[in-house]
Design a protein around this motif. Sequence first.
Motif, PDB file in Angstrom:
ATOM      1  N   PRO A   1     -10.859  16.883 -23.504  1.00 39.58           N
ATOM      2  CA  PRO A   1     -10.765  16.480 -22.332  1.00 39.58           C
ATOM      3  C   PRO A   1      -9.831  15.453 -21.658  1.00 39.58           C
ATOM      4  O   PRO A   1      -9.194  15.411 -20.687  1.00 39.58           O
ATOM      5  N   HIS A   2      -9.419  14.754 -22.821  1.00 42.11           N
ATOM      6  CA  HIS A   2      -8.591  13.640 -22.839  1.00 42.11           C
ATOM      7  C   HIS A   2      -7.009  13.913 -23.020  1.00 42.11           C
ATOM      8  O   HIS A   2      -6.981  15.065 -23.910  1.00 42.11           O
ATOM      9  N   SER A   3      -6.184  13.333 -22.340  1.00 45.60           N
ATOM     10  CA  SER A   3      -4.664  13.664 -22.822  1.00 45.60           C
ATOM     11  C   SER A   3      -4.266  12.149 -22.980  1.00 45.60           C
ATOM     12  O   SER A   3      -4.844  11.288 -22.735  1.00 45.60           O
ATOM     13  N   TRP A   4      -2.957  12.276 -23.400  1.00 48.58           N
ATOM     14  CA  TRP A   4      -2.142  11.007 -23.708  1.00 48.58           C
ATOM     15  C   TRP A   4      -1.880  10.562 -22.290  1.00 48.58           C
ATOM     16  O   TRP A   4      -1.193   9.158 -22.510  1.00 48.58           O
ATOM     17  N   LYS A   5      -1.847  11.015 -21.364  1.00 53.89           N
ATOM     18  CA  LYS A   5      -1.413  10.334 -20.073  1.00 53.89           C
ATOM     19  C   LYS A   5      -2.584   9.048 -19.679  1.00 53.89           C
ATOM     20  O   LYS A   5      -1.856   8.071 -18.962  1.00 53.89           O
ATOM     21  N   GLN A   6      -3.615   8.994 -20.360  1.00 51.14           N
ATOM     22  CA  GLN A   6      -4.392   7.781 -19.961  1.00 51.14           C
ATOM     23  C   GLN A   6      -3.724   6.460 -20.671  1.00 51.14           C
ATOM     24  O   GLN A   6      -4.320   5.541 -20.260  1.00 51.14           O
ATOM     25  N   PHE A   7      -2.916   6.810 -21.547  1.00 47.64           N
ATOM     26  CA  PHE A   7      -2.413   5.492 -22.017  1.00 47.64           C
ATOM     27  C   PHE A   7      -1.047   5.161 -21.732  1.00 47.64           C
ATOM     28  O   PHE A   7      -0.756   4.081 -21.316  1.00 47.64           O
ATOM     29  N   LEU A   8      -0.255   6.060 -21.405  1.00 46.82           N
ATOM     30  CA  LEU A   8       0.903   5.810 -20.511  1.00 46.82           C
ATOM     31  C   LEU A   8       1.084   5.555 -19.174  1.00 46.82           C
ATOM     32  O   LEU A   8       1.916   4.911 -18.519  1.00 46.82           O
ATOM     33  N   PHE A   9       0.220   6.306 -18.650  1.00 46.92           N
ATOM     34  CA  PHE A   9      -0.157   6.254 -17.101  1.00 46.92           C
ATOM     35  C   PHE A   9      -1.582   5.958 -16.915  1.00 46.92           C
ATOM     36  O   PHE A   9      -2.546   6.908 -16.746  1.00 46.92           O
ATOM     37  N   PRO A  10      -2.100   4.774 -17.260  1.00 47.84           N
ATOM     38  CA  PRO A  10      -3.526   4.492 -17.240  1.00 47.84           C
ATOM     39  C   PRO A  10      -4.241   4.744 -15.666  1.00 47.84           C
ATOM     40  O   PRO A  10      -3.597   4.740 -14.628  1.00 47.84           O
ATOM     41  N   PRO A  11      -5.438   5.158 -15.876  1.00 47.94           N
ATOM     42  CA  PRO A  11      -6.134   5.581 -14.828  1.00 47.94           C
ATOM     43  C   PRO A  11      -6.175   4.389 -13.742  1.00 47.94           C
ATOM     44  O   PRO A  11      -6.347   4.861 -12.494  1.00 47.94           O
ATOM     45  N   ARG A  12      -6.048   2.984 -14.230  1.00 44.08           N
ATOM     46  CA  ARG A  12      -6.172   2.073 -13.209  1.00 44.08           C
ATOM     47  C   ARG A  12      -5.587   0.925 -13.625  1.00 44.08           C
ATOM     48  O   ARG A  12      -5.597   0.222 -14.720  1.00 44.08           O
ATOM     49  N   ILE A  13      -4.441   0.596 -12.925  1.00 38.83           N
ATOM     50  CA  ILE A  13      -3.768  -0.543 -13.389  1.00 38.83           C
ATOM     51  C   ILE A  13      -3.283  -1.417 -12.022  1.00 38.83           C
ATOM     52  O   ILE A  13      -3.274  -0.981 -10.971  1.00 38.83           O
ATOM     53  N   ARG A  14      -3.191  -2.740 -12.254  1.00 41.75           N
ATOM     54  CA  ARG A  14      -2.722  -3.711 -11.282  1.00 41.75           C
ATOM     55  C   ARG A  14      -1.273  -3.903 -11.061  1.00 41.75           C
ATOM     56  O   ARG A  14      -0.625  -3.916 -12.167  1.00 41.75           O
ATOM     57  N   LEU A  15      -0.810  -3.672  -9.818  1.00 41.75           N
ATOM     58  CA  LEU A  15       0.557  -3.580  -9.887  1.00 41.75           C
ATOM     59  C   LEU A  15       1.137  -5.147  -9.648  1.00 41.75           C
ATOM     60  O   LEU A  15       2.147  -5.576 -10.090  1.00 41.75           O
ATOM     61  N   TRP A  16       0.403  -5.811  -8.730  1.00 45.29           N
ATOM     62  CA  TRP A  16       0.753  -7.215  -8.471  1.00 45.29           C
ATOM     63  C   TRP A  16      -0.209  -7.964  -7.830  1.00 45.29           C
ATOM     64  O   TRP A  16      -1.412  -7.359  -7.264  1.00 45.29           O
ATOM     65  N   GLN A  17      -0.118  -9.157  -7.628  1.00 44.38           N
ATOM     66  CA  GLN A  17      -1.029 -10.113  -7.205  1.00 44.38           C
ATOM     67  C   GLN A  17      -0.131 -10.791  -6.023  1.00 44.38           C
ATOM     68  O   GLN A  17       0.832 -11.230  -6.350  1.00 44.38           O
ATOM     69  N   ALA A  18      -0.901 -11.361  -4.705  1.00 45.04           N
ATOM     70  CA  ALA A  18      -0.238 -12.121  -4.027  1.00 45.04           C
ATOM     71  C   ALA A  18      -0.967 -13.366  -3.589  1.00 45.04           C
ATOM     72  O   ALA A  18      -2.118 -12.973  -3.218  1.00 45.04           O
ATOM     73  N   ASP A  19      -0.691 -14.656  -3.360  1.00 43.11           N
ATOM     74  CA  ASP A  19      -1.439 -15.427  -2.795  1.00 43.11           C
ATOM     75  C   ASP A  19      -0.472 -16.014  -1.474  1.00 43.11           C
ATOM     76  O   ASP A  19       0.621 -16.474  -1.567  1.00 43.11           O
ATOM     77  N   ARG A  20      -1.540 -16.167  -0.419  1.00 43.45           N
ATOM     78  CA  ARG A  20      -1.183 -16.467   0.765  1.00 43.45           C
ATOM     79  C   ARG A  20      -1.152 -17.904   0.891  1.00 43.45           C
ATOM     80  O   ARG A  20      -2.375 -18.671   0.747  1.00 43.45           O
ATOM     81  N   GLN A  21       0.084 -18.995   1.119  1.00 46.35           N
ATOM     82  CA  GLN A  21      -0.437 -20.110   1.088  1.00 46.35           C
ATOM     83  C   GLN A  21       0.083 -20.724   2.565  1.00 46.35           C
ATOM     84  O   GLN A  21       0.615 -19.723   3.468  1.00 46.35           O
ATOM     85  N   THR A  22       0.116 -22.065   2.781  1.00 46.59           N
ATOM     86  CA  THR A  22       0.394 -22.413   4.357  1.00 46.59           C
ATOM     87  C   THR A  22       1.764 -21.973   4.841  1.00 46.59           C
ATOM     88  O   THR A  22       1.807 -21.371   5.690  1.00 46.59           O
ATOM     89  N   GLU A  23       2.866 -21.950   4.016  1.00 45.63           N
ATOM     90  CA  GLU A  23       4.112 -21.700   4.562  1.00 45.63           C
ATOM     91  C   GLU A  23       4.633 -20.474   4.210  1.00 45.63           C
ATOM     92  O   GLU A  23       5.690 -19.665   4.759  1.00 45.63           O
ATOM     93  N   THR A  24       4.001 -20.088   2.888  1.00 48.01           N
ATOM     94  CA  THR A  24       4.708 -18.866   2.074  1.00 48.01           C
ATOM     95  C   THR A  24       3.798 -17.861   1.557  1.00 48.01           C
ATOM     96  O   THR A  24       2.566 -18.363   1.502  1.00 48.01           O
ATOM     97  N   THR A  25       4.262 -16.755   0.958  1.00 46.21           N
ATOM     98  CA  THR A  25       3.557 -15.993   0.306  1.00 46.21           C
ATOM     99  C   THR A  25       3.841 -15.728  -1.257  1.00 46.21           C
ATOM    100  O   THR A  25       5.097 -15.371  -1.291  1.00 46.21           O
ATOM    101  N   ARG A  26       3.116 -16.076  -2.194  1.00 48.57           N
ATOM    102  CA  ARG A  26       3.849 -16.167  -3.424  1.00 48.57           C
ATOM    103  C   ARG A  26       3.150 -14.580  -4.006  1.00 48.57           C
ATOM    104  O   ARG A  26       2.000 -14.278  -4.118  1.00 48.57           O
ATOM    105  N   ILE A  27       4.293 -13.859  -4.635  1.00 48.75           N
ATOM    106  CA  ILE A  27       3.809 -12.455  -5.318  1.00 48.75           C
ATOM    107  C   ILE A  27       4.157 -12.408  -6.573  1.00 48.75           C
ATOM    108  O   ILE A  27       5.322 -13.031  -7.046  1.00 48.75           O
TER     109      ILE A  27
END
Lengths: 391, 281, 153
Positions: free
Chosen positions: A85-111
């Motif tokens: 049932p598994h294929s190698w795509k789960q390692f090269l193209f994982p089922p769930r990955i985080r792309l980025w995080q962002a933090d909203r501050q007073t004047e800016t948003t850092r990503i």
Amino acid sequence: MDTLTGELGKQEYVVERKDLQKLFDVLKNGGYRILGPTARDGAIVYDELSSVDDLPTGWTDEQGGGVYRLKKRNDKALFGYNVGPHSWKQFLFPPRIRLWQADRQTETTRISEETRETEKMAFIGVRSCELHAIDVQDRVFIQSSFVSPSYQARRERTFIIAVNCGQAGGTCFCVSMNTGPKATAGFDLALTEILENERHYFVVEVGTDAGMEVLEQIPHTFSGPAEKAAAANAVKTAAGQMGRQMDTTDIKDLLYRNYRNARWDNVASRCLTCANCTMVCPTCFCSTVEDVTNLKGDHAERWQRWDSCFTMDHSYIHGGSVHASARARYRQWMTHKLATWIDQFGTSGCVGCGRCITWCPVAIDITEEVRAIRESEVLRTESREGHHGDT
Amino acid sequence: MTASIETPGPMTPAFYRILRTRPETRDTFTVELETPDSTSGPLFAPGQFNMLYAFGVGEVPISVSGDPARPKSLIHTIREVGAVTRAMRALKRGDLLGVRGPFGSSWPVEEAKGRDVVIVAGGIGLAPLRPALYSILAHRQKYGRVVLMYGTRTPEDILFRKELERWRARLDLSVHVTVDRAMVSWRGSVGVVTSTIPRVQFDARSALAMVCGPEAMMRFTILELQKRGLGLEQIYISTERNMKCAIGFCGHCQLGPAFVCKDGPVFRYDKIQPFFEIREI
Amino acid sequence: METLRPILAEHPFFKGLEEHHLELIVGCASNVRFDAGDFIFRHGEEANQFYLIRQGMVALEMFVTGRGPVKVQTLGEGDVLGWSWLVPPYRWMFDAHAMELTRAIALDGKCLRNKSEQDHDLGYHILKRFATIVQENLDAARLQILNIYEVSA
């Protein structure tokens, strides 16, 4: 990863079964995380391996439409089965990955993006159909208009040890799709397992310089004509045992002219839209994006996860889903896989691995659906000709 | 504004500051963004879209509705249809909006030079067409007759009303606005936008048509334009589909073999026709 | 009236009619004019005429209780106004309200009905042309009903 041609491709080597653990050691020392087949929960799945003993020694699989079970072999083959049932795509193209995080501050948003540093991975036991599947996904993620940084990073740090199939599975049809059973490209090393009388060895083909470097570090000899013949024979045996067959003549135009075929209603009456086929398929690449936030609303993340064209959400635009019916969704999946994919990426999306047939709870068989559509055209032509005959 | 990433990945937005917002109709509003100083040339081609991100809520594809010849500000006209657009509507001057793009194909503003141009817009469809009209008007002498037909539900739903009135006052532009229904105070035309097509003047042999609106309206429009003698290769439409990435990875926006995010959203109709006419494709 | 003949012959609606049929129709035609605000006909009245609009704008309206008069269509130069004269019970369904100074050719529907009973060929040609108008209006009305600009819940 270089792929060599010519003499180096022709030269083959032999590694004895007893020395195979060395392969694992060399890879581990090289900093690779070793991933390969192992028996667990009644199936052969791909997971992290620590030694040769983790391989599903002496197991084989029995597959059919909606059927999968493990069966004990009467020998100690390490790769005596096909695909699970598994294929190698789960390692090269994982089922769930985080792309980025962002933090909203007073004047800016850092990503900040996820690091593109990934660990090195070694895949052991990649079948020819799976090599083609990886190539199919390469065309989507790194050879199209945009490049996926996470896929590219993982792909560049992957070492591939292919395995040539010595037997075919009940739902295999790589011969029809021209994707096997012999691995011809896309690997660092390719092994063909031979068990004869008391001897248990692997005929090894080298695909790249990196592969050669690894082989140099484990005991090996040059292969002789008998061993080469045994390897060729094993592959020939597999080619002759294909469980399924698909006539791919003119298949793109066949499906392009049959969007309104009644067969879609027929398959829709059986399809549960459970999305199993898309999860097990080694080439399916649909994903979705989840934008999440903390309760305070000052920290956000974007995650990417696998998605399936069988969900209602997949085609949702304000007002409703474009593919509201099961009929439309099954048709989307199959015509994409076999037809529109060719116009999009230059190859079929199907590699003939048979997983969608095996893991469909109601045993829908993509090869049978193609056959039915082809036959319906023949019947249409015949009935038309029949009419002319009458008048 | 953003943490400096040398080459941000294609899924990473940049944050632009909102210069001003303006309500257009009861459910539509326009947001004007300040673009970074580094930009000199046009930021987009008419018909292209950006993925706009409301912090922590989500991201949606929105056509650019401003003038490509004014790169200092990036303008989008947005209709509130769900959680993300609702969150965007609450934003004010000074707030930040995430932007990725521009993506997609564009209106054939170059190919249309030397020819009559027929623009047919329905509802919010006027927004993605406005940049094309701006470009055409900026080089008016390069085009033949230019006709704009715009239809929407009621007079209260008319988008860019003041601008439409200004355009209508020009001597080198033919503007026809119609609504599906109206109260007595409306002194303009009432009827479906496609019924205007038989009445307007243009050279059917060479004209180019640009059409954008609800799919039903586009279908009827294409039929009416064909009745006037336009070939399908003379008609361009803009379509929409569910989009999660806008870069051809997520697979959601497919229309037959086309990815609406890359091969579209603007299509020459003869190229997409066999697929567009299949139900639920 | 002689002056109306060339106008009728050229009008898209009557184009292609044979001479003797055109004669019959001219015999039922007259020039009319409505000032802005005039009602050309009202809901419920007997429908005995139809109009070829030459200039101006006419709105078809329906009075809706609680909302007042709602306009469902406007017609202008070149349009044909009214077909209730063709089918029993020959009563107008809507109000026709001139929005501005409007000039039209009025055709005596009752007169044409009678002539068509005697000359079925004439009747056929008129009905053929009206069928197209009805179809166009029906398609347009259905498109309006679809509420295509709405976002469904």
